[in-house]
Design a protein around this motif. Sequence first.
Motif, short mmCIF file in Angstrom:
data_model
loop_
_atom_site.label_atom_id
_atom_site.label_comp_id
_atom_site.label_asym_id
_atom_site.label_seq_id
_atom_site.Cartn_x
_atom_site.Cartn_y
_atom_site.Cartn_z
N ALA A 159 0.67 -0.94 0.00
CA ALA A 159 -0.32 -0.23 0.08
C ALA A 159 1.02 1.12 -0.02
CB ALA A 159 -0.52 -0.21 1.19
N ILE A 160 1.73 1.06 0.31
CA ILE A 160 2.55 2.00 0.86
C ILE A 160 3.04 2.56 -0.88
CG2 ILE A 160 4.76 3.04 2.18
CD1 ILE A 160 3.79 2.04 4.09
N SER A 161 3.63 1.40 -0.91
CA SER A 161 4.55 1.38 -2.21
C SER A 161 3.75 2.35 -3.40
CB SER A 161 5.32 0.15 -2.45
OG SER A 161 6.84 -0.44 -2.05
N SER A 162 2.46 2.33 -3.17
CA SER A 162 1.12 2.51 -4.60
C SER A 162 1.10 3.43 -4.41
CB SER A 162 0.17 1.41 -4.67
OG SER A 162 0.55 -0.05 -4.07
N VAL A 163 0.66 4.14 -2.87
CA VAL A 163 0.40 5.94 -3.02
C VAL A 163 2.09 6.41 -3.41
CG1 VAL A 163 0.63 7.80 -0.78
CG2 VAL A 163 -0.50 4.91 -1.13
N ALA A 164 3.03 6.03 -2.46
CA ALA A 164 4.35 6.44 -3.34
C ALA A 164 4.55 6.90 -4.51
CB ALA A 164 5.65 5.98 -2.52
N MET A 165 4.26 5.62 -5.19
CA MET A 165 3.90 5.60 -6.49
C MET A 165 3.36 7.14 -6.98
SD MET A 165 5.61 4.06 -8.72
CE MET A 165 6.26 3.52 -10.14
N MET A 166 2.57 7.10 -6.39
CA MET A 166 0.99 8.07 -7.57
C MET A 166 1.47 9.20 -7.11
SD MET A 166 -2.42 6.64 -6.39
CE MET A 166 -3.02 8.18 -5.32
N GLY A 167 2.18 9.93 -5.89
CA GLY A 167 3.28 10.42 -5.29
C GLY A 167 4.17 11.36 -6.02
N VAL A 168 5.15 10.16 -7.16
CA VAL A 168 5.95 10.52 -7.18
C VAL A 168 5.68 10.83 -8.91
CG1 VAL A 168 7.81 10.10 -6.28
CG2 VAL A 168 7.54 7.98 -7.96
N SER A 169 4.24 10.54 -9.11
CA SER A 169 4.47 10.65 -10.69
C SER A 169 3.38 11.57 -11.01
CB SER A 169 4.04 9.09 -11.14
OG SER A 169 2.63 8.68 -10.15
N MET A 170 2.34 11.81 -10.25
CA MET A 170 1.17 12.58 -10.51
C MET A 170 2.15 14.38 -10.49
SD MET A 170 -2.04 13.73 -7.98
CE MET A 170 -2.54 11.69 -7.69
N PRO A 171 0.98 14.65 -11.30
CA PRO A 171 1.63 16.82 -12.01
C PRO A 171 1.02 16.75 -10.77
CG PRO A 171 0.64 15.34 -13.63
CD PRO A 171 0.08 14.71 -12.79
N PHE A 211 5.79 15.08 -3.70
CA PHE A 211 6.62 14.08 -3.49
C PHE A 211 7.90 13.72 -2.80
CE2 PHE A 211 10.49 14.51 -6.81
CZ PHE A 211 10.05 13.94 -7.93
N SER A 212 7.96 15.08 -2.18
CA SER A 212 9.37 14.63 -1.31
C SER A 212 8.77 13.02 -0.51
CB SER A 212 9.51 16.21 -0.21
OG SER A 212 9.41 16.97 -0.76
N THR A 213 7.73 13.30 0.31
CA THR A 213 6.98 12.39 0.79
C THR A 213 7.21 11.54 0.41
OG1 THR A 213 5.67 13.56 1.81
CG2 THR A 213 5.76 11.52 2.12
N ALA A 214 7.23 10.42 -1.02
CA ALA A 214 7.34 9.87 -1.46
C ALA A 214 8.86 9.41 -1.41
CB ALA A 214 6.41 9.74 -3.56
N LEU A 215 9.52 10.62 -2.13
CA LEU A 215 10.88 9.95 -2.68
C LEU A 215 11.52 9.23 -1.17
CD1 LEU A 215 12.16 10.46 -4.85
CD2 LEU A 215 13.43 12.59 -4.26
N ILE A 216 11.21 10.20 -0.17
CA ILE A 216 11.39 10.20 0.89
C ILE A 216 11.73 8.73 1.57
CG2 ILE A 216 12.22 11.26 4.01
CD1 ILE A 216 11.31 13.91 2.12
N SER A 217 9.85 8.06 1.77
CA SER A 217 9.65 6.70 1.96
C SER A 217 10.63 5.35 1.16
CB SER A 217 8.04 7.04 2.16
OG SER A 217 7.45 7.19 0.71
N ARG A 218 10.70 5.98 -0.08
CA ARG A 218 11.44 5.12 -0.59
C ARG A 218 12.91 4.92 -0.70
NH1 ARG A 218 9.31 5.64 -6.77
NH2 ARG A 218 9.93 4.23 -7.15
#
Lengths: 308, 347
Positions: free
Chosen positions: A134-146, A186-193
């Motif tokens: 679930a976290i991976s999916s949300v992070a994926m959205m976070g880095v790819s959403m304009p 975006f930062s949240t997603a990047l930092i979590s990964r």
Amino acid sequence: MRGTAAHIVRTLLLSLITLFGVSILIFLMLRVLPGDPARVLAGLNASEEQVSRLREQLGLDESLLTQYWGFITGVLQGDLGESARTSRPVTAEIAVRIPATLILAVVATVIGSVVGVAAGVIAAVRRNSFVDHAISSVAMMGVSMPVYWLGLLLILLFAVTLGWLPAAGSAEPLSIVLPATTLAAFSTALISRMTRASMLEVLGQDYIRTAEAKGAPPRTVIIKHGLRNAFIPVLTVISLQFGALLGGAVLTETVFGWPGIGRLLVDSIAARDFAVVQGIVLVYAAAFILLNVIVDVLYVVVDPRIRY
Amino acid sequence: MSSPVLSIRGLTTEFVTPAGVVKAVNDVSWDLYPGETLGVVGESGSGKSVTAMSILGLVQSPPGRIVAGEILFDGRDLLTMSARVLRQLRGSQIGMIFQDPMTSLNPVLTVGQQIAEALQLHDRGLSREQARARSIELLTMVGVPNPEGRYDQYPHEHSGGMRQRAMIAMAIANDPKVLIADEPTTALDVTIQAQVLDVLRTAQERTDAATILITHDLGLIAEHADRVIVMYGGKVVEVADVLSVFAAPRHPYTLGLMTSLPRLDVELERLDPIPGSPPSLIDLPTGCSFHPRCRVSKGRDVCRTQVPPLYEVGGGQRAACHFSEEVPAEMAVAARAMGTDAGNGAP
Ligand SMILES: Nc1ncnc2c1ncn2[C@@H]1O[C@H](COP(=O)(O)OP(=O)(O)O)[C@@H](O)[C@H]1O
Ligand SMILES: [Mg+2]
């Protein structure tokens, strides 16, 4: 520690050369930009005479060398010139905008770091579980959403539909929630990964096994022995992200009508307001250098193996 | 003999891998008695470390799992007790020293903090100052010079030998009943191996802990152990006290380990390594898993078809070999070939 102090002084001295280079680069880049600033400023209906008078007024008829000399001697005295649009000092124009940008970047970085690190740690500890996916999916959205799309979506939901938060401006304290969240996505997603990857690597290390063999409870193993080590590469990402947020909040500031420096920069480029653009770029460069020095010091704090 | 502090019964630990199920520890049973040093010896991959990790409950799962057996400590089964209770035993009743001191210490905590942590985890009432004082005592005990200064240094500021001394200090911090040392000197420079082993011996004498000394080096066993367990392919193939095993090994694999041991009185090129390579733990040979490499078997059918149990061969010595009585004669042959009296006591 004395080595670290010397390192900082050395870095700062070297950065003077960098700043000098930046000043030349931005100066030249602006002058090769198509479009005559005097014509842009004077407006469409201005006569040829008015335009040339304005050009003279702005000093644009002088040689490049003379213009640069005037610019750089001013900089050395703390004078960045005047805005062609408003005739106010550039330093004043920037100073007015800095607090809004800074607070947005700081709040977004804090959100990104806290949420990102927590999510990354949980994902690593529960790797391959439902939570991890679930976290991976949300992070994926976070880095790819304009950014503007996410911003508009949030405005639509929280400001228009629910009416919980202001849609734009910076008048109320709560105004910062939506732009900061948008910016932090975006930062949240990047930092979590990054945290997840770093934690997974650290949790496989021998010293984690040592901590477990000592009888340390999971929380101690994960935080004290795991995260303290895993945080070192994450710190790099956080600082890079903070730097990017300082400079790259243009879209967010535009979507949310946030009176930050990013919008001033875009507006000034469009208006060919050379003095303001030069000033902002120099301030950015200086801020980046300062940020790097701060991060260098933080490294020494978090990693005892690093000494300068 | 008094009753054992640690009894392993039928321990079977597997790893599920893409290539198949690795039977790393396969129906292993042995006892550890108070005050003794039990040597566990075998080639790399024979299941020694996995046995140790099983005792501590630190087998990574997945891919690892303990599928059978019990590990009795003070009469309680470590495999069925709650994680919390087991955690209280780890580091207090059972201390562990790992192979590589360069990677086994946390790089961002001082050596002293890590020893103090071992104390404070098991004694909530201990103040920081008390933990520090006690840690410095421990560092002194393991022969670290300038212990006060060393306490505040980070692992990267210590040599391998100093780090391993710190690991020993950490392992004995709470006077454990059982001390497990898994290849404690393998990663160290030869010149300091002996020093560290001396420290280990002193530490063990001070705490009177029963010690499990895991090694692939039979020479270390000769010098430091009272009894020895020989492992091959995840199984125990021989159990004996050290004097008996060096006088008369009763398993061909043990004999192979002895004849491949470098000795001062044998020229290197006349060493006699065991032919072939360790067995695949995913697909063990049928019957006795050592038979493809065995020089005693001589192609006899029973070695290929029947798994030998650990036979009692006299004097407390046990060997998992159908023809264990032929091993001493084979040793004489090997000794003649090497031009030395290989069978006469420890090196
Ligand atoms: N995490 C793991 N995953 C898969 N196989 C493993 C794992 N840990 C150990 N093994 C296997 O278990 C066997 C025994 O390993 P080990 O006990 O470390 O041997 P040693 O006697 O050298 O200490 C080896 O074949 C090894 O490949
Ligand atoms: Mg091992």
